[in-house]
Design a protein around this motif. Structure first.
Motif, mmCIF file in Angstrom:
data_model
loop_
_atom_site.group_PDB
_atom_site.id
_atom_site.type_symbol
_atom_site.label_atom_id
_atom_site.label_comp_id
_atom_site.label_asym_id
_atom_site.label_seq_id
_atom_site.Cartn_x
_atom_site.Cartn_y
_atom_site.Cartn_z
ATOM 1 N N GLU A 1 -8.567 -0.558 10.800
ATOM 2 C CA GLU A 1 -9.043 -0.524 12.187
ATOM 3 C C GLU A 1 -7.953 -0.013 13.131
ATOM 4 N N ALA A 2 -6.699 -0.325 12.845
ATOM 5 C CA ALA A 2 -5.599 0.153 13.682
ATOM 6 C C ALA A 2 -5.440 1.664 13.576
ATOM 7 N N LEU A 3 -5.609 2.197 12.369
ATOM 8 C CA LEU A 3 -5.385 3.628 12.141
ATOM 9 C C LEU A 3 -6.661 4.462 12.214
ATOM 10 N N PHE A 4 -7.807 3.777 12.060
ATOM 11 C CA PHE A 4 -9.106 4.452 12.152
ATOM 12 C C PHE A 4 -10.057 3.575 12.978
ATOM 13 N N GLY B 1 -12.926 1.998 14.778
ATOM 14 C CA GLY B 1 -14.347 2.325 14.735
ATOM 15 C C GLY B 1 -14.687 3.348 13.678
ATOM 16 N N GLY B 2 -13.787 3.549 12.707
ATOM 17 C CA GLY B 2 -14.013 4.521 11.640
ATOM 18 C C GLY B 2 -13.563 5.930 11.970
ATOM 19 N N ALA B 3 -13.052 6.151 13.178
ATOM 20 C CA ALA B 3 -12.586 7.484 13.596
ATOM 21 C C ALA B 3 -11.063 7.543 13.536
ATOM 22 N N PRO B 4 -10.474 8.719 13.302
ATOM 23 C CA PRO B 4 -9.009 8.816 13.296
ATOM 24 C C PRO B 4 -8.431 8.330 14.619
ATOM 25 N N GLN B 5 -7.364 7.581 14.531
ATOM 26 C CA GLN B 5 -6.706 7.038 15.727
ATOM 27 C C GLN B 5 -6.430 8.111 16.773
ATOM 28 N N GLU B 6 -5.953 9.279 16.323
ATOM 29 C CA GLU B 6 -5.561 10.338 17.249
ATOM 30 C C GLU B 6 -6.737 10.895 18.042
ATOM 31 N N ARG B 7 -7.946 10.684 17.558
ATOM 32 C CA ARG B 7 -9.129 11.183 18.255
ATOM 33 C C ARG B 7 -9.781 10.114 19.128
ATOM 34 N N LYS B 8 -9.246 8.896 19.068
ATOM 35 C CA LYS B 8 -9.895 7.808 19.786
ATOM 36 C C LYS B 8 -8.979 7.126 20.794
ATOM 37 N N ASP B 9 -7.776 6.744 20.368
ATOM 38 C CA ASP B 9 -6.881 5.987 21.235
ATOM 39 C C ASP B 9 -6.127 6.887 22.200
ATOM 40 N N ASN B 10 -5.805 6.335 23.359
ATOM 41 C CA ASN B 10 -4.997 7.013 24.361
ATOM 42 C C ASN B 10 -3.516 6.727 24.108
ATOM 43 N N PHE B 11 -2.649 7.632 24.524
ATOM 44 C CA PHE B 11 -1.225 7.451 24.247
ATOM 45 C C PHE B 11 -0.647 6.249 24.988
ATOM 46 N N LEU B 12 -1.332 5.780 26.046
ATOM 47 C CA LEU B 12 -0.837 4.601 26.758
ATOM 48 C C LEU B 12 -0.823 3.354 25.876
ATOM 49 N N LEU C 1 0.843 -1.197 0.000
ATOM 50 C CA LEU C 1 0.000 0.000 0.000
ATOM 51 C C LEU C 1 0.874 1.241 0.000
ATOM 52 N N THR C 2 0.399 2.294 -0.612
ATOM 53 C CA THR C 2 1.025 3.601 -0.439
ATOM 54 C C THR C 2 0.431 4.225 0.820
ATOM 55 N N TRP C 3 1.104 5.210 1.365
ATOM 56 C CA TRP C 3 0.571 5.876 2.562
ATOM 57 C C TRP C 3 -0.706 6.633 2.230
ATOM 58 N N GLU C 4 -0.802 7.139 1.018
ATOM 59 C CA GLU C 4 -2.030 7.818 0.605
ATOM 60 C C GLU C 4 -3.205 6.842 0.548
ATOM 61 N N ASP C 5 -2.924 5.564 0.234
ATOM 62 C CA ASP C 5 -3.992 4.557 0.192
ATOM 63 C C ASP C 5 -4.730 4.451 1.522
ATOM 64 N N LEU C 6 -4.012 4.670 2.619
ATOM 65 C CA LEU C 6 -4.599 4.466 3.947
ATOM 66 C C LEU C 6 -5.762 5.411 4.216
ATOM 67 N N PHE C 7 -5.827 6.492 3.476
ATOM 68 C CA PHE C 7 -6.874 7.485 3.727
ATOM 69 C C PHE C 7 -8.073 7.327 2.787
ATOM 70 N N LYS C 8 -8.032 6.285 1.965
ATOM 71 C CA LYS C 8 -9.183 6.016 1.107
ATOM 72 C C LYS C 8 -10.285 5.337 1.909
ATOM 73 N N GLU C 9 -11.506 5.452 1.423
ATOM 74 C CA GLU C 9 -12.637 4.797 2.079
ATOM 75 C C GLU C 9 -12.431 3.286 2.038
ATOM 76 N N VAL D 1 -8.077 -9.054 2.027
ATOM 77 C CA VAL D 1 -9.169 -8.216 2.520
ATOM 78 C C VAL D 1 -9.066 -8.034 4.031
ATOM 79 N N ASN D 2 -8.799 -9.097 4.757
ATOM 80 C CA ASN D 2 -8.694 -9.012 6.217
ATOM 81 C C ASN D 2 -7.526 -8.141 6.647
ATOM 82 N N ARG D 3 -6.433 -8.220 5.897
ATOM 83 C CA ARG D 3 -5.273 -7.377 6.218
ATOM 84 C C ARG D 3 -5.624 -5.894 6.044
ATOM 85 N N ILE D 4 -6.338 -5.585 4.981
ATOM 86 C CA ILE D 4 -6.715 -4.180 4.751
ATOM 87 C C ILE D 4 -7.611 -3.678 5.874
ATOM 88 N N TYR D 5 -8.602 -4.481 6.246
ATOM 89 C CA TYR D 5 -9.507 -4.049 7.318
ATOM 90 C C TYR D 5 -8.779 -3.953 8.659
#
Length: 527
Positions: A480-483, A485-496, A386-394, A472-476
């Motif tokens: 899920e790691a970076l988004f 629940g569909g939300a940006p990681q930085e707005r959901k996960d704690n730094f711990l 994947l390219t890094w830009e790919d990660l931001f696609k739907e 397909v499972n790898r993509i999802y």
């Protein structure tokens, strides 16, 4: 994909526009769109900081009072020499601040809390290098007077939501910490600085303690403005708002101008923009026929009584979202405010208020935006190429795109669709030669046939997705790691989530994030 050294945490930087994560309002601002130029003091470039320095007239009395109060606040924690030196430097006329603010989230809340503070720390370091004749102090403004407890009452660790249950009311900074110990029972290996922080007398003291533990060595200064001496400096604005309603008039004028320019605004200017703050009360003050009242209480004031209350107890008047920014600039020799996209665009409604009260409007500086790619996720990204830009696609779009790339079969029916188009065009012409009214029927049948082919095409793709289940499972899993629940990681996960396996996580962020590079940063972990 580039090869990375063991110490390199930065993977890539992505232009904001490519992330599909930001409003057009924010993108127009940071790109310097001409229609917004009258609403701010220039873009937050290093070059524009020089003009801010030259324009920033700040009263010495304010410097002295705030420095004195900060030293008092820090007497209750183990402050670093760097922080104590910066507090003393605030008295000097060649010292300026770069400030961010945030709610008192328990255990720091979402990741972007860390990124905000990293941005101000790094910005001050780079500005000192650029303008060595001046001092630059990074500041975190605690929203200790905020009363929306639900927003700060939880954090997300390893996919689990941990909640502090309490029925306390009023300004959250004043909350005692009873019951928060139950969270410690759910986290194995909680860092000692959190253990010590939550032994303090209230939430504001706890946040000061843990932020100092994380950033004190870099000279960060934490300010709690729920303070009588500091509010004394703000009395002219309190009186103007309560009795003249000038801030509402000025903000509404700016708001109308922004909306006429096609921008949807966020802040609604009120006639009175202060809450009454006392004990466990933080409620709006409203004007009535007989004077003033505090909503949801039995408190009433005549105009004279309210003026006396301001004179004797300015600390009981808490600014709302419209005037809190001005309060900040009254207290600090500030050059720039660091915030998220929603914060910065609402500041654009406020410049008229700053001008009226003779206070320099700060540069509006986006915080760093980032996502952390752990080792497992990074390996999956490399496996799929994947390219890094790919990660931001739907999600669905990305999966279909990669399935089509990897397949050895023909998955689309474009040739068949073209043939169908030709058949029906010929049929339509024949029908029109006989009867013009047949056009609608033929086109309807054409569309039905097209839908049938599309349905077949979707079934073929679905079957191939099943054949490529590992891909397909790898993509999802990556998404899920970076988004989560569909939300940006930085707005959901704690730094711990990252600090627990890498105690140098905050330092890695400080070394990897670039405060004046307004792109989205992708970081790797050093686990």
């Amino acid at each position: 994909m580039s090869t990375l050294t063991e110490t390199d945490c930065l993977l890539s930087k992505i232009d904001f526009e490519q992330t599909n994560s930001f409003s057009s309002f924010f993108l127009d601002y940071i790109s310097g769109k001409e229609s917004l130029q009258g609403f701010h003091n220039g873009l937050p470039t290093k070059e524009n900081f020089k003009k801010q320095i030259e324009d920033r007239n700040f009263p010495q009395s304010h410097r002295d009072i705030v420095s004195e109060q900060l030293l008092e606040q820090y007497s209750k924690v183990d402050a670093s020499q760097a922080t104590l030196s910066n507090i003393e430097l605030l008295k000097e006329g060649n010292t300026f601040t770069v400030t961010t603010g945030h709610q008192l989230n328990i255990f720091t809340g979402p990741l972007y809390f860390i990124y905000k503070i990293v941005t101000v720390v790094r910005a001050c370091e780079e500005l000192k290098h650029e303008y060595p004749e001046y001092n630059f102090v990074p500041v975190y403004w605690m929203a200790s007077e905020d009363h929306d407890f639900q927003e700060i009452s939880y954090f997300r660790l390893n996919g689990k939501k941990l909640v502090w249950e309490t029925d306390q009311q009023g300004a959250v900074g004043r909350f005692n910490l009873k019951g928060i110990d139950k969270i410690f029972e759910q986290v194995i290996g909680m860092p000692e600085f959190f253990v010590e922080a939550y032994k303090k007398k209230n939430l504001a003291s706890a946040v000061l303690s843990y932020v100092n533990a994380l950033f004190g060595e870099r000279g960060l200064v934490v300010i709690d403005a729920d303070n009588a001496a500091m509010k004394e400096l703000f009395k002219p604005v309190i009186q103007s708002d309560l009795f003249e309603h000038k801030p509402q008039e000025l903000a509404q004028k700016t708001t109308d101008s922004l909306e006429q320019a096609g921008y949807s605004t966020q802040v609604f200017p009120r006639e009175i923009n202060f809450f009454y703050l006392k004990d466990d009360i933080r409620s709006r003050i409203v004007k009535t026929d007989s004077g003033f009242e505090v909503l949801e209480t039995n408190l009433h004031f005549s105009e004279e009584e309210l003026k006396e209350e301001i004179e004797k107890h300015p600390e009981r008047f808490s600014p709302n979202v419209l005037l809190r920014p001005l309060y900040q600039e009254f207290l600090l020799p500030n050059l720039a405010y660091v915030g998220g996209p929603s914060e910065l665009v609402y500041w654009l409604q406020l410049k008229g208020i700053f001008d009226h009260f003779g206070t320099t409007f700060p540069l509006l500086m986006p915080r760093n935006f980032a996502a952390v790619v752990d080792k497992n996720t990074l390996r999956k990204v490399e496996q799929i190429d994947l390219t890094w830009e790919d990660l931001f696609k739907e999600d669905h779009e990305l999966v279909n795109e990669k399935v089509k790339e990897q397949t050895t079969f023909k998955l689309d029916l474009n040739v068949e669709k073209a043939k169908l188009e030709a058949i029906y065009q010929q049929a339509l012409q024949q029908a029109l030669d006989v009867d013009q009214t047949l056009e609608r029927m033929v086109k309807g049948e054409h569309r039905k046939a097209e839908k049938t082919l599309e349905k077949i095409e979707q079934k073929i793709l679905k079957a191939e997705r099943k054949n490529q289940e590992i891909l397909v499972n790898r993509i999802y899993a990556i998404k899920e790691a970076l988004f989560p629940g569909g939300a940006p990681q930085e707005r959901k996960d704690n730094f711990l989530n990252f600090y627990m396996t890498n105690p140098n996580f905050v330092e890695d962020c400080l070394n990897s994030l670039s405060p004046f590079d307004y792109r989205f940063h992708l970081l790797r972990t050093n686990e």
